[in-house]
Write an enzyme that holds these catalytic residues in place. Structure first.
Site, PDB file in Angstrom:
ATOM      1  N   ASP A   2      -1.913  -0.791  -0.668  1.00  0.00           N
ATOM      2  CA  ASP A   2      -0.894  -0.241  -1.534  1.00  0.00           C
ATOM      3  C   ASP A   2      -0.977   1.283  -1.602  1.00  0.00           C
ATOM      4  O   ASP A   2      -2.070   1.844  -1.570  1.00  0.00           O
ATOM      5  CB  ASP A   2      -1.101  -0.830  -2.937  1.00  0.00           C
ATOM      6  N   ARG A   6       3.721   6.249  -2.297  1.00  0.00           N
ATOM      7  CA  ARG A   6       3.298   7.380  -3.131  1.00  0.00           C
ATOM      8  C   ARG A   6       2.655   8.488  -2.300  1.00  0.00           C
ATOM      9  O   ARG A   6       2.819   9.662  -2.574  1.00  0.00           O
ATOM     10  CB  ARG A   6       2.339   6.895  -4.228  1.00  0.00           C
ATOM     11  N   HIS A  19       4.050   4.801   5.619  1.00  0.00           N
ATOM     12  CA  HIS A  19       3.712   3.551   6.317  1.00  0.00           C
ATOM     13  C   HIS A  19       3.042   3.862   7.664  1.00  0.00           C
ATOM     14  O   HIS A  19       2.120   3.169   8.082  1.00  0.00           O
ATOM     15  CB  HIS A  19       4.959   2.692   6.517  1.00  0.00           C
ATOM     16  N   ASN A  50       8.496  -8.723  -0.352  1.00  0.00           N
ATOM     17  CA  ASN A  50       8.861  -7.408   0.199  1.00  0.00           C
ATOM     18  C   ASN A  50      10.270  -7.370   0.800  1.00  0.00           C
ATOM     19  O   ASN A  50      10.811  -6.296   1.053  1.00  0.00           O
ATOM     20  CB  ASN A  50       7.852  -6.951   1.260  1.00  0.00           C
ATOM     21  N   ARG A 170      -8.101  -3.712  -3.618  1.00  0.00           N
ATOM     22  CA  ARG A 170      -6.722  -3.226  -3.784  1.00  0.00           C
ATOM     23  C   ARG A 170      -6.764  -1.722  -3.997  1.00  0.00           C
ATOM     24  O   ARG A 170      -7.499  -1.226  -4.843  1.00  0.00           O
ATOM     25  CB  ARG A 170      -6.015  -3.900  -4.949  1.00  0.00           C
ATOM     26  N   ARG A 176      -3.906  -5.685  -9.930  1.00  0.00           N
ATOM     27  CA  ARG A 176      -3.335  -7.038  -9.968  1.00  0.00           C
ATOM     28  C   ARG A 176      -3.429  -7.640  -8.576  1.00  0.00           C
ATOM     29  O   ARG A 176      -3.669  -6.930  -7.595  1.00  0.00           O
ATOM     30  CB  ARG A 176      -1.880  -7.002 -10.459  1.00  0.00           C
ATOM     31  N   GLU A 189     -14.948 -11.308  -5.256  1.00  0.00           N
ATOM     32  CA  GLU A 189     -15.257 -10.130  -6.063  1.00  0.00           C
ATOM     33  C   GLU A 189     -14.119  -9.134  -5.870  1.00  0.00           C
ATOM     34  O   GLU A 189     -13.651  -8.925  -4.745  1.00  0.00           O
ATOM     35  CB  GLU A 189     -16.580  -9.503  -5.603  1.00  0.00           C
TER      36      GLU A 189
HETATM   37  C1  FPP Z   1       2.430  -0.998   0.195  1.00  0.00           C
HETATM   38  O1  FPP Z   1       2.677   0.356  -0.104  1.00  0.00           O
HETATM   39  C2  FPP Z   1       2.431  -1.229   1.627  1.00  0.00           C
HETATM   40  C3  FPP Z   1       3.261  -2.091   2.266  1.00  0.00           C
HETATM   41  C4  FPP Z   1       4.274  -2.914   1.580  1.00  0.00           C
HETATM   42  C5  FPP Z   1       3.243  -2.226   3.720  1.00  0.00           C
HETATM   43  C6  FPP Z   1       1.897  -2.183   4.391  1.00  0.00           C
HETATM   44  C7  FPP Z   1       2.171  -2.014   5.824  1.00  0.00           C
HETATM   45  C8  FPP Z   1       1.516  -1.182   6.671  1.00  0.00           C
HETATM   46  C9  FPP Z   1       0.309  -0.412   6.266  1.00  0.00           C
HETATM   47  C10 FPP Z   1       1.999  -0.968   8.062  1.00  0.00           C
HETATM   48  C11 FPP Z   1       2.159  -2.188   8.942  1.00  0.00           C
HETATM   49  C12 FPP Z   1       0.952  -3.037   9.047  1.00  0.00           C
HETATM   50  C13 FPP Z   1       0.233  -3.282  10.166  1.00  0.00           C
HETATM   51  C14 FPP Z   1      -0.854  -4.310  10.099  1.00  0.00           C
HETATM   52  C15 FPP Z   1       0.451  -2.598  11.438  1.00  0.00           C
HETATM   53  P1  FPP Z   1       3.961   0.727  -0.940  1.00  0.00           P
HETATM   54  O2  FPP Z   1       5.065   1.007   0.007  1.00  0.00           O
HETATM   55  O3  FPP Z   1       4.256  -0.366  -1.940  1.00  0.00           O
HETATM   56  O4  FPP Z   1       3.485   2.018  -1.661  1.00  0.00           O
HETATM   57  P2  FPP Z   1       3.884   2.513  -3.111  1.00  0.00           P
HETATM   58  O5  FPP Z   1       3.420   1.460  -4.076  1.00  0.00           O
HETATM   59  O6  FPP Z   1       3.132   3.800  -3.246  1.00  0.00           O
HETATM   60  O7  FPP Z   1       5.373   2.701  -3.105  1.00  0.00           O
END
Ligand code: FPP
Length: 222
Positions: A2, A6, A19, A50, A170, A176, A189
């Site tokens: 996560d 941000r 990302h 998502n 996390r 959460r 854990e």
């Molecule tokens: C959460 O951050 C992240 C995601 C929903 C996507 C995670 C995906 C990747 C890291 C890239 C693709 C994965 C692989 C395995 C190649 P957020 O966008 O919710 O961040 P925020 O809470 O700060 O808005």
């Protein structure tokens, strides 16, 4: 994983830039984990919730995933990584599903570490699918409802044959579980860190594993 959004916002960059940095953090985690003795690393890459994000962000995430698999699978294979995927893969694009199948098949006998990507994954969806399967078998007379136990449920989870997670991390300060491995993480854990996922590095993973090492695990006993 996560905090990508941000991370980008703090720099006045589009979310995609966050990302992209997130993918670099994925690479680092996959390299570091086996050196710490981690046998299975599960990354929550895309949740069943998502899809509610704007269409262009969903498409960016699927694009990054496709790119990651296309460009890194050979190296993951060379490095002895076995790949598995959990989630309702039937909800993903056909070309991606083919790619996932190829990656799993190519790497199936590797033993250095298992990398599990959770894609279109949500525990509620997973458990709903299990209940539906059990109810169907009971209705067809191939399963006695009285025989349904934890093992019968675990045998139908997406994580069948994988150990339950010992440690769940996390990032980004949220505390959460967000529908992640709710059954499997019964005795995991939990480590929460304020670091945003793109900043998560070898030292962060090492610190989480060290914190895990200090925990007294009793599994309900004393
Ligand atoms: C959460 O951050 C992240 C995601 C929903 C996507 C995670 C995906 C990747 C890291 C890239 C693709 C994965 C692989 C395995 C190649 P957020 O966008 O919710 O961040 P925020 O809470 O700060 O808005």
């Amino acid at each position: 994983m996560d905090g990508n959004g941000r991370w980008a916002k703090k720099r006045h960059l589009p979310r995609l830039a966050g990302h992209r940095k997130g993918v670099e953090a994925v690479r680092r985690a996959v390299e570091t984990a086996p050196t710490l003795g981690i046998e299975v690393l599960t990354l929550y890459a895309f949740s069943s919730e998502n899809w509610r994000r704007p269409a262009d962000e969903v498409s960016d995430l699927m694009g990054l995933l496709r790119h990651y698999l296309r460009t890194e699978i050979a190296e993951l294979h060379r490095n002895g990584i076995r790949m598995r995927f959990i989630g309702d893969l039937s909800g993903l694009n056909g070309d991606l599903v083919t790619l996932l199948g190829e990656a799993a098949e190519l790497t199936r006998d590797n033993t250095k570490m298992t990398l599990v990507l959770a894609l279109n994954y949500g525990s509620h969806d997973e458990l709903t699918r299990v209940v539906r399967e059990l109810a169907t078998a009971a209705l067809e007379g191939t399963l006695d409802p009285a025989a349904i136990d934890a093992a019968a449920i675990e045998a139908r989870l997406d994580t069948v044959d994988l150990p339950p997670p010992d440690l769940l991390i996390r990032t980004s300060g949220e505390q959460r579980l967000s529908n992640f491995l709710l059954w499997q993480a019964a005795y995991a854990e939990l480590v929460f860190t304020d670091e945003l996922w793109p900043d998560f590095n070898a030292a962060s993973l090492t610190a989480a594993v060290t914190a895990f090492g200090t925990r007294d695990r009793r599994y309900g006993g004393r």
